[in-house]
Write a protein that holds these residues in place. Structure first.
Motif, PDB file in Angstrom:
ATOM      1  N   SER A   1       0.866  -1.174   0.000  1.00  0.00           N
ATOM      2  CA  SER A   1       0.000   0.000   0.000  1.00  0.00           C
ATOM      3  C   SER A   1       0.903   1.224   0.000  1.00  0.00           C
ATOM      4  O   SER A   1       1.813   1.333   0.828  1.00  0.00           O
ATOM      5  CB  SER A   1      -0.917   0.022   1.229  1.00  0.00           C
ATOM      6  N   GLY A   2       0.684   2.144  -0.922  1.00  0.00           N
ATOM      7  CA  GLY A   2       1.600   3.255  -1.094  1.00  0.00           C
ATOM      8  C   GLY A   2       1.390   4.430  -0.168  1.00  0.00           C
ATOM      9  O   GLY A   2       2.293   5.242   0.031  1.00  0.00           O
ATOM     10  N   VAL A   3       0.193   4.535   0.421  1.00  0.00           N
ATOM     11  CA  VAL A   3      -0.115   5.710   1.243  1.00  0.00           C
ATOM     12  C   VAL A   3      -0.365   5.258   2.678  1.00  0.00           C
ATOM     13  O   VAL A   3      -1.494   5.056   3.110  1.00  0.00           O
ATOM     14  CB  VAL A   3      -1.332   6.476   0.691  1.00  0.00           C
ATOM     15  N   THR A   4       0.718   5.065   3.414  1.00  0.00           N
ATOM     16  CA  THR A   4       0.653   4.618   4.801  1.00  0.00           C
ATOM     17  C   THR A   4       1.558   5.492   5.653  1.00  0.00           C
ATOM     18  O   THR A   4       2.396   6.236   5.147  1.00  0.00           O
ATOM     19  CB  THR A   4       1.124   3.160   4.932  1.00  0.00           C
ATOM     20  N   ARG A   5       1.419   5.370   6.966  1.00  0.00           N
ATOM     21  CA  ARG A   5       2.306   6.117   7.859  1.00  0.00           C
ATOM     22  C   ARG A   5       3.751   5.687   7.660  1.00  0.00           C
ATOM     23  O   ARG A   5       4.671   6.503   7.754  1.00  0.00           O
ATOM     24  CB  ARG A   5       1.893   5.909   9.315  1.00  0.00           C
ATOM     25  N   ALA A   6       3.968   4.404   7.356  1.00  0.00           N
ATOM     26  CA  ALA A   6       5.330   3.907   7.140  1.00  0.00           C
ATOM     27  C   ALA A   6       6.007   4.590   5.962  1.00  0.00           C
ATOM     28  O   ALA A   6       7.216   4.824   5.979  1.00  0.00           O
ATOM     29  CB  ALA A   6       5.304   2.398   6.921  1.00  0.00           C
ATOM     30  N   THR A   7       5.239   4.917   4.940  1.00  0.00           N
ATOM     31  CA  THR A   7       5.802   5.574   3.746  1.00  0.00           C
ATOM     32  C   THR A   7       5.763   7.089   3.860  1.00  0.00           C
ATOM     33  O   THR A   7       6.047   7.781   2.887  1.00  0.00           O
ATOM     34  CB  THR A   7       5.026   5.162   2.490  1.00  0.00           C
ATOM     35  N   ARG A   8       5.424   7.586   5.044  1.00  0.00           N
ATOM     36  CA  ARG A   8       5.174   9.023   5.224  1.00  0.00           C
ATOM     37  C   ARG A   8       4.102   9.465   4.229  1.00  0.00           C
ATOM     38  O   ARG A   8       4.181  10.501   3.610  1.00  0.00           O
ATOM     39  CB  ARG A   8       6.463   9.842   5.068  1.00  0.00           C
ATOM     40  N   PHE A   9       3.090   8.592   4.118  1.00  0.00           N
ATOM     41  CA  PHE A   9       1.934   8.837   3.259  1.00  0.00           C
ATOM     42  C   PHE A   9       2.337   9.083   1.804  1.00  0.00           C
ATOM     43  O   PHE A   9       1.845   9.982   1.134  1.00  0.00           O
ATOM     44  CB  PHE A   9       1.073   9.963   3.833  1.00  0.00           C
TER      45      PHE A   9
ATOM     46  N   ASN B   1      10.807   5.305  -3.208  1.00  0.00           N
ATOM     47  CA  ASN B   1      11.221   3.900  -3.322  1.00  0.00           C
ATOM     48  C   ASN B   1      11.099   3.146  -2.005  1.00  0.00           C
ATOM     49  O   ASN B   1      11.930   2.283  -1.688  1.00  0.00           O
ATOM     50  CB  ASN B   1      12.657   3.803  -3.840  1.00  0.00           C
ATOM     51  N   TYR B   2      10.054   3.453  -1.238  1.00  0.00           N
ATOM     52  CA  TYR B   2       9.891   2.766   0.054  1.00  0.00           C
ATOM     53  C   TYR B   2       9.879   1.253  -0.115  1.00  0.00           C
ATOM     54  O   TYR B   2      10.523   0.524   0.640  1.00  0.00           O
ATOM     55  CB  TYR B   2       8.613   3.223   0.754  1.00  0.00           C
ATOM     56  N   GLY B   3       9.143   0.764  -1.102  1.00  0.00           N
ATOM     57  CA  GLY B   3       9.026  -0.675  -1.288  1.00  0.00           C
ATOM     58  C   GLY B   3      10.360  -1.356  -1.521  1.00  0.00           C
ATOM     59  O   GLY B   3      10.570  -2.494  -1.101  1.00  0.00           O
ATOM     60  N   MET B   4      11.279  -0.663  -2.172  1.00  0.00           N
ATOM     61  CA  MET B   4      12.592  -1.233  -2.449  1.00  0.00           C
ATOM     62  C   MET B   4      13.542  -1.103  -1.258  1.00  0.00           C
ATOM     63  O   MET B   4      14.498  -1.863  -1.133  1.00  0.00           O
ATOM     64  CB  MET B   4      13.218  -0.536  -3.662  1.00  0.00           C
ATOM     65  N   ARG B   5      13.256  -0.143  -0.360  1.00  0.00           N
ATOM     66  CA  ARG B   5      14.207   0.174   0.704  1.00  0.00           C
ATOM     67  C   ARG B   5      13.741  -0.201   2.105  1.00  0.00           C
ATOM     68  O   ARG B   5      14.533  -0.178   3.053  1.00  0.00           O
ATOM     69  CB  ARG B   5      14.509   1.675   0.674  1.00  0.00           C
ATOM     70  N   ALA B   6      12.471  -0.539   2.261  1.00  0.00           N
ATOM     71  CA  ALA B   6      11.905  -0.741   3.595  1.00  0.00           C
ATOM     72  C   ALA B   6      12.700  -1.738   4.427  1.00  0.00           C
ATOM     73  O   ALA B   6      12.924  -1.546   5.634  1.00  0.00           O
ATOM     74  CB  ALA B   6      10.453  -1.198   3.475  1.00  0.00           C
ATOM     75  N   GLU B   7      13.135  -2.812   3.778  1.00  0.00           N
ATOM     76  CA  GLU B   7      13.829  -3.881   4.485  1.00  0.00           C
ATOM     77  C   GLU B   7      15.094  -3.393   5.186  1.00  0.00           C
ATOM     78  O   GLU B   7      15.504  -3.952   6.210  1.00  0.00           O
ATOM     79  CB  GLU B   7      14.169  -4.991   3.496  1.00  0.00           C
ATOM     80  N   GLU B   8      15.704  -2.318   4.678  1.00  0.00           N
ATOM     81  CA  GLU B   8      16.930  -1.784   5.275  1.00  0.00           C
ATOM     82  C   GLU B   8      16.717  -1.406   6.735  1.00  0.00           C
ATOM     83  O   GLU B   8      17.626  -1.548   7.560  1.00  0.00           O
ATOM     84  CB  GLU B   8      17.401  -0.548   4.508  1.00  0.00           C
TER      85      GLU B   8
END
Length: 255
Positions: A122-130, A135-142
């Motif tokens: 989901s692209g619009v979440t608190r984790a992605t700063r909305f 490139n959150y999906g590519m970097r989140a695991e870091e």
């Protein structure tokens, strides 16, 4: 907007001990009250407390301005619960009751996007700063950190295979359930339980993974740190409140 750093994960990777407090009171107000107390991390529990994903969201928001890391324990090793907590912005999860390597692998999969895992997108979440983190999906695991909890004899028997799972960042020992599993329910201070915990800390370290524990026994907490735990919770907020208020009342209650 940058992906927020996971200071807890970085501290573990640098072998810096992190002192923690267990938060079983679900309110954001209580979480904020202890956020500035000097602990390195706070555990927000939803397994053995009234907390749920929505109360955790408020707690994450409450402690965000403070120099303390948030760790969240889902109610179970459930991909849907894990997905929701990650979307809310939790970066470190402690997964309870992991019994074997397959269950550890399932937790890793729930933490990762495809093709390496099954986390929903989901692209619009608190984790992605909305949607503002590039490139959150590519970097989140870091910046995500996965801790797994061993709390039975079966888990101890499988400790090395659990700790060796790629994607597991730390292994946490649960003394209360471990004591029950060994026939000493309600007595995590039993000598047999303590001996197995001390042995488990060494075994986890030998696997190259950080070991963690919760114990309100100050002497045993110090012993665990001496043996090599890198994330050690030394109290539970509700228990501390109960003890402090009882002690205060006893000063004024007549015999």
């Amino acid at each position: 907007m940058e992906l927020p750093p996971n200071n807890f994960k970085r501290a573990l990777s640098e072998r810096r001990h992190q002192l923690g407090l267990w938060c079983s009171l679900p309110g954001a107000y209580a979480a904020e009250a202890v956020a500035g107390s000097g602990f390195d991390w706070l555990l927000f529990d939803t397994e053995h407390s009234p907390g749920d994903p929505l109360t955790v969201l408020a707690q994450l928001q409450a402690v965000a301005p403070y120099p303390v890391s948030a760790v969240v324990r889902p109610a179970s090793n459930d991909a849907v619960l894990i997905k929701r907590l990650l979307d809310f912005g939790a970066q470190t999860l402690l997964i309870p009751y992991v019994q074997n390597a397959e269950e550890a692998k399932a937790a890793v999969s729930a933490m990762r996007y495809p093709p390496g895992g099954i986390r929903g997108v989901s692209g619009v979440t608190r984790a992605t700063r909305f949607g503002r983190v590039p490139n959150y999906g590519m970097r989140a695991e870091e910046e995500l950190c996965l801790l797994v909890q061993i709390e039975t004899q079966e888990a101890l028997d499988n400790l090395e295979s659990i700790a060796s799972v790629e994607g597991v960042d730390g292994v946490f020992i649960g003394p209360a359930d471990l004591a029950a599993s060994l026939g000493h329910v309600g007595d995590p201070g039993h000598p047999k339980v303590k001996a197995l915990i001390e042995e488990a800390i060494a075994r986890i370290g030998a696997c190259g993974k950080p070991a963690g524990i919760l114990t309100p026994d100050n002497a045993f907490a110090a012993r665990c740190i001496e043996l090599g735990t890198l994330f050690t919770a030394v109290g539970v907020d509700a228990a501390m409140l109960v003890k402090a208020t009882e002690a205060l009342a006893r000063q004024f209650v007549r015999a």
